[in-house]
Design an enzyme around this catalytic site. Structure first.
Site, PDB file in Angstrom:
ATOM      1  N   TYR A 118       0.850  -1.188   0.000  1.00  0.00           N
ATOM      2  CA  TYR A 118       0.000   0.000   0.000  1.00  0.00           C
ATOM      3  C   TYR A 118       0.883   1.235   0.000  1.00  0.00           C
ATOM      4  CZ  TYR A 118      -3.416   3.496   1.486  1.00  0.00           C
ATOM      5  OH  TYR A 118      -4.211   4.602   1.556  1.00  0.00           O
ATOM      6  N   ASP A 151       9.355   2.581  -0.007  1.00  0.00           N
ATOM      7  CA  ASP A 151       8.303   3.244   0.742  1.00  0.00           C
ATOM      8  C   ASP A 151       8.461   2.828   2.202  1.00  0.00           C
ATOM      9  OD1 ASP A 151       6.096   4.249   1.932  1.00  0.00           O
ATOM     10  OD2 ASP A 151       4.630   3.368   0.556  1.00  0.00           O
ATOM     11  N   LYS A 181       4.287   8.477   8.858  1.00  0.00           N
ATOM     12  CA  LYS A 181       3.876   7.890  10.138  1.00  0.00           C
ATOM     13  C   LYS A 181       4.781   8.251  11.327  1.00  0.00           C
ATOM     14  CE  LYS A 181       0.575   4.784   8.195  1.00  0.00           C
ATOM     15  NZ  LYS A 181       0.608   4.067   6.939  1.00  0.00           N
TER      16      LYS A 181
END
Ligand code: PLP
Length: 425
Positions: free
Chosen positions: A139, A233, A261
């Site tokens: 994702y 990522d 995050k």
């Protein structure tokens, strides 16, 4: 009637599905949170939950970490948004660069999705090519180039997973099986228009899936041989697997890295960084456009500075502790499930893990999909009733934070014991 059920009835009328991000919904209705502190969050009815959703990994140092709250309080007195450069941005960029040797220059953005969108545009701008390769189950945010599933047949041209997403866009995303280096190599050989390869070095959006031995180094080798920029990522793994991300752990240097995050430990911030030849292409000097009003805002930036300084100060103490707890916890969980004769797999890495109800190893999208998600939902519900909040989906992971202590973990193990008993049937 609980406050949460009343609030959800209300929110459904005014917010689509009653939630501001789809994974937040679960049956029969999500609890509404009032406050958080350390390892816990409290709902509007006063129930306390030990939190393992942890802002989907963002809260590495725990809720309301004191160093960060203090720093942000000071910044509130000085201003919240300037839209001019600040010394703070220099300071944060230097911290990021010193933790990530693959990054020469970095641009701050607000969300992980923005970071990957920019990374992909940079790769296309740099190579003047069109297609990107992504891996099934990874994702990378909610934008068209990456909100893509594998197409049928061997062509593997991606199909949009969302109505409104253009197949004209998604067909330029080639989808390859995770942990399948032959599939990857074949795709590279067959296509001569590849602008970049993007992946999660540890897959944390399909439950937790670890890269098999040599998978990442083979990808690095093949992309280098073919002059294709490699994008790691690290929005989840960034400061979680180590202070220098998964790339430090696996000793691999990608060309572009995305962070998010845990970078802000609960404040809105993300980043895209990489080799200077690539990063120099960004506007206004370069011709790859990227912009944002709130990028580099002093509140988020000061939070991230404080968060990185805290991480760097704790360093081994932080990661050794998290890994130790994670190991003890997953071993105990494994024992409980084994004693109950429940077919299961537990995948774990650093301070993350996930349990799957299947007898087969979970190594990619297909094997993760085969696990019994109904049982997982049941387990989730019972955990919640017993004061443990994990992300409400099989395809997310359990995140430990520095705020969790032995008492929390013991309570949580008790909750898992009850929850596993309920799925045994
Ligand atoms: C969460 C996530 C994103 C998207 O980040 P947002 O801040 O939600 O846009 C991108 N990549 C990975 C690996 C993620 O886990």
């Amino acid at each position: 009637m609980t406050s949460s059920s009343t609030l959800f009835k209300d929110s459904k009328k005014i917010i689509p599905s009653g939630v501001n991000s789809p994974v937040r919904y679960f049956e029969p209705y999500p609890f509404f949170t009032k406050k958080s502190d350390g390892s816990s969050i409290w709902d509007e009815d006063g129930n306390r939950y030990i939190d393992y959703c942890n802002g989907y990994g963002a809260l590495l140092l725990g809720h309301r970490r004191k160093e960060i709250i203090q720093t942000v309080r000071k910044q509130l007195e000085l201003g919240t948004l300037f839209c001019t450069p600040t010394q703070l941005e220099n300071e944060l960029s230097k911290l990021i660069i010193s933790n990530f040797p693959s990054i020469d220059k970095v641009r701050l953005v607000n969300t992980g999705g923005e970071a990957t969108m920019t990374a992909i545009r940079l790769a296309r701008g740099f190579t003047k090519k069109k297609k990107i390769i992504k891996f099934e189950g990874c994702y990378h945010g909610a934008h068209d180039s990456v909100l893509v599933k594998a197409g049928s047949g061997s062509a593997q041209n991606g199909i949009s997973v969302s109505d409104g997403g253009l197949n004209e866009v998604s067909k330029n995303t080639l989808v390859v099986q995770y942990n399948n280096i032959e599939d990857f190599e074949k795709t590279i050989k067959k296509n001569h228009d590849i602008a970049g390869v993007i992946l999660e070095p540890i897959l944390a959006n399909m439950g937790l899936i670890l890269p098999e031995k040599n998978f990442l180094s083979d990808i690095r080798k093949i992309t280098k041989e073919n002059n294709i920029p490699l994008i790691f990522d690290e929005v989840v793994t960034g400061f979680r697997v180590s202070a220098g991300g998964a790339q430090k752990h696996f000793k691999i240097k990608p060309d572009i890295t995305t962070l998010g995050k845990a970078l802000g430990n609960g404040f809105t911030i993300a980043a895209v960084g990489g080799r200077k030849e690539i990063m120099n292409l960004l506007s206004p000097e370069g011709k790859v456009y990227q912009a944002s009003t709130f990028a580099g805002n002093p509140i988020s930036v000061s939070a991230a500075i404080s968060s990185l300084k805290t991480i760097n100060k704790l360093k081994d103490k932080l990661y050794t502790k998290l890994e130790k707890y994670n190991l003890l916890f997953t071993r105990a969980l494994d024992d409980i499930a084994t004693d109950m004769k429940i077919p299961h797999q537990i995948n774990s890495a650093s301070s993350m893990f996930q349990i799957f109800f299947t007898s087969k190893p979970v190594v990619d999208y297909q094997t993760s999909k085969k696990a019994n998600a109904k049982k997982f939902q049941k387990m989730f519900q019972v955990l919640l009733k017993n004061g443990t909040f994990i992300a409400p989906s099989q395809f997310e992971v359990v995140f430990l934070s520095d705020a969790h202590d032995q008492t929390d973990l013991n309570k949580t193990l008790d909750a898992y014991q009850i929850a596993l008993r309920s799925v045994k049937k």
